[in-house]
Design an enzyme around this catalytic site. Structure first.
Site, PDB file in Angstrom:
ATOM      1  N   LYS A  85      -9.005-103.425  22.300  1.00 47.19           N
ATOM      2  CA  LYS A  85      -7.776-103.450  21.369  1.00 47.19           C
ATOM      3  C   LYS A  85      -6.946-104.704  21.592  1.00 47.19           C
ATOM      4  O   LYS A  85      -6.630-104.816  22.821  1.00 47.19           O
ATOM      5  CB  LYS A  85      -7.125-101.973  21.477  1.00 47.19           C
ATOM      6  CG  LYS A  85      -5.858-101.646  20.787  1.00 47.19           C
ATOM      7  CD  LYS A  85      -5.171-100.399  20.808  1.00 47.19           C
ATOM      8  CE  LYS A  85      -4.258-100.119  19.825  1.00 47.19           C
ATOM      9  NZ  LYS A  85      -3.686 -98.640  20.141  1.00 47.19           N
ATOM     10  N   SER A 160      -3.257 -95.727  16.179  1.00 49.38           N
ATOM     11  CA  SER A 160      -3.016 -97.130  16.044  1.00 49.38           C
ATOM     12  C   SER A 160      -4.228 -98.035  16.272  1.00 49.38           C
ATOM     13  O   SER A 160      -4.583 -99.219  16.004  1.00 49.38           O
ATOM     14  CB  SER A 160      -1.841 -97.609  16.678  1.00 49.38           C
ATOM     15  OG  SER A 160      -2.256 -97.300  18.302  1.00 49.38           O
ATOM     16  N   SER A 184      -3.506 -92.046  19.457  1.00 46.37           N
ATOM     17  CA  SER A 184      -4.045 -93.148  18.729  1.00 46.37           C
ATOM     18  C   SER A 184      -5.336 -93.631  19.268  1.00 46.37           C
ATOM     19  O   SER A 184      -6.100 -94.486  18.755  1.00 46.37           O
ATOM     20  CB  SER A 184      -3.080 -94.569  18.969  1.00 46.37           C
ATOM     21  OG  SER A 184      -2.116 -94.599  18.214  1.00 46.37           O
TER      22      SER A 184
HETATM   23  N1  GLN Z   1       0.847 -92.338  15.233  1.00 49.36           N
HETATM   24  C1  GLN Z   1       1.921 -92.387  16.525  1.00 49.36           C
HETATM   25  C2  GLN Z   1       2.910 -93.242  16.219  1.00 49.36           C
HETATM   26  O1  GLN Z   1       2.874 -93.915  15.091  1.00 49.36           O
HETATM   27  C3  GLN Z   1       1.202 -92.561  17.861  1.00 49.36           C
HETATM   28  C4  GLN Z   1       0.641 -93.996  18.036  1.00 49.36           C
HETATM   29  C5  GLN Z   1       0.053 -94.172  18.992  1.00 49.36           C
HETATM   30  O2  GLN Z   1      -0.558 -93.205  20.012  1.00 49.36           O
HETATM   31  N2  GLN Z   1       0.145 -95.476  19.780  1.00 49.36           N
HETATM   32  O3  GLN Z   1       3.751 -93.636  17.001  1.00 49.36           O
END
Ligand code: GLN
Length: 493
Positions: A85, A160, A184
């Site tokens: 990532k 994400s 995420s």
């Molecule tokens: N979807 C969540 C957010 O927008 C979690 C994102 C994540 O785990 N990085 O913060």
């Protein structure tokens, strides 16, 4: 007897299988790496799952891996290609975090996860697309454009870590790394039909992993199977003196317990995870998975997590507050985006940040700055920390009665690109079942459990602190009896 052509379908193989083939000399790492680079070239135009492909570096690393295999110094992951990532710093390679702010940033050092993977002989294919600074649930906030879900390219891959999930689902990489602050790893794994594990907070070093919300962020593997995740976690986990929140605890061999029978396993089903808001067809898939566990000798126990309704609001105070502090380092001075012709220092700060960050990141910084400002700190940040304890206590009580907790990873399958872009609250709710696990610092997994209208559904398995081996065992036993995790989207077979 398999034909020559069938044997060349390396993308159908798990890492465990590829590793055996590499060790047996049936394929070289250079061949395998080239094979996946070719798949990326052929297919990623339809997905946008990679931000950067590091072809030359990959082939050079593959050559070294082949030499190690030849001279007998190889480990189980030597020569296996994966993707990282783009939140992990990679020395000499652009590390963008999905943001215009870091579009020009070539990292001078490697994140510990990247170093550990290199030491294990893993070959990096490239860096995967992601929501900007990991803020999002759909991969639509990336400066590099939305990623498409390989199961249905009109839909999002989740976020994400959407690029990692899509790349693995389409088998453009056998596995990838991800990070999980509120879901995420698990939510995109669920939406793309792959397996992912978020370890206990502190199990994997956060050094060199660009910080979003430091008390929640945790890295983990995303792969085809629990067995693959175990192999990757073996390489990723462990103490790192460069991260003060990384725990100095021995790393077990995460493959050691995979074969343990599940007889007598107590599975907790939180009533809050099966209520309003859950798509009825998703629920049917989850219930069928639970029946499978019953057949394997597990016992289903109804439990309650009474404070789970607070987890999304608490998270959306804690995470923005921490991000507003973490992202203050991006000021246009030392690295990253700088605006043109600033008239003075304040202009340089404000325009660099104004032009470099996208809308969702700005929204979070503003919310977080407000929550931390004097006069509001007690009402928001302090209050949310208190509620965070209550959420953790719910799990503590639950784990007195059960060994693991199961439910859907997400309330629905992948939604259409653009569908929730103008409605942040509805976007935030797609992590309603994953966020509490981060707030409590517990380990959690998502495992492919079936489909609704051709779209994957993930089963979430959460466990007590440092029970990664148990989660992987519970997932692996299910995968021995089902083949959802081996399904490949039609357009990428
Ligand atoms: N979807 C969540 C957010 O927008 C979690 C994102 C994540 O785990 N990085 O913060």
């Amino acid at each position: 007897m398999m034909s020559q052509k069938e044997m060349k379908k390396y993308h159908e193989k798990t890492i465990a299988e590829l590793s055996t083939m590499l060790q047996a000399g049936e394929v070289t790492s250079v061949e395998l790496t080239q094979y996946f680079l070719n798949r990326i070239k052929a297919h990623d135009g339809r997905l946008n799952s990679f931000i950067t492909v590091t072809e030359e570096l990959a082939l050079a690393a593959a050559k070294d891996a082949d030499a190690a295999i030849k001279n007998g110094t190889a480990g189980p992951l030597t020569g296996v290609p994966i993707a990282h990532k783009d939140i992990f710093c990679t020395q000499g390679v652009r590390t963008s975090c999905g943001s215009k702010m870091l579009d020009n940033f070539i990292s001078p050092y490697d994140a510990t996860v990247v170093t550990k993977m290199k030491q294990a002989g893993v070959v990096m294919l490239g860096k995967t697309n992601m929501d900007e600074f990991a803020m999002g649930s759909s991969n639509e906030t990336s400066f590099y454009g939305a990623v498409k879900n390989p199961w249905n390219t009109d839909t999002v891959p989740g976020g994400s870590s959407g690029g990692s999930a899509a790349a693995v689902a389409a088998r453009l990489a056998p596995a990838a790394t991800g990070t999980d602050t509120g879901g995420s790893i698990r939510q995109p794994a669920s939406m793309c039909g792959i397996t992912g594990i978020k370890p206990t907070y502190g199990r994997v070093s956060r050094y060199g992993m660009i910080a979003f919300a430091s008390s929640l962020d945790q890295a983990g593997p995303m792969g085809q199977s629990a067995h693959d995740c175990a192999l990757l976690l073996n390489a990723m986990a462990g103490f790192d003196e460069k991260d003060s929140t990384c725990l100095d605890m021995e790393v077990p061999d995460y493959t050691a317990e995979l074969d343990k029978p599940l007889k007598g396993l107590r599975i907790g089903l939180p009533k809050e995870y099966f209520g309003e808001g859950l798509n009825v067809d998703v629920e049917k898939v989850i219930r069928a998975a639970l029946d499978e566990y019953k057949k394997l000798g597990a016992e289903l126990v109804d439990i309650e997590l009474p404070n789970s309704g607070l987890s999304v609001p608490v998270y959306y105070v804690v995470a923005p507050a921490e991000c507003s502090a973490n992202l203050s380092r991006f000021d246009g001075v030392r690295y990253g985006y700088r605006c043109e012709n600033p008239v003075d220092l304040m202009d340089l700060y404000t325009r660099s940040r104004g032009e470099g960050f996208g809308a969702e990141v700005k929204r979070r910084i503003m919310v977080g700055t407000y929550a931390l400002s004097s006069g509001y700190y007690d009402a928001y940040y302090l209050k949310s920390q208190q509620l965070r304890h209550k959420i953790s206590d719910d799990f503590k009580n639950a784990f007195e009665k059960v060994d693991v907790i199961m439910g859907p990873t997400a309330p629905d399958t992948a939604f259409n690109i653009g569908e929730k872009s103008d409605d942040p609250i509805s976007m935030y709710l797609s992590d309603i079942y994953t966020i509490a696990v981060n707030l409590a610092g517990l380990p959690g997994m998502s495992v492919p459990a079936g489909f609704v209208n051709g779209k994957p559904v993930g089963l979430q398995i959460a466990g007590n602190y440092f029970k990664e081996s148990q989660l992987l065992n519970v997932a692996h036993q299910y995968q021995l009896h089902t083949d959802w995790h081996r399904a490949i989207p039609e357009a990428f077979v």
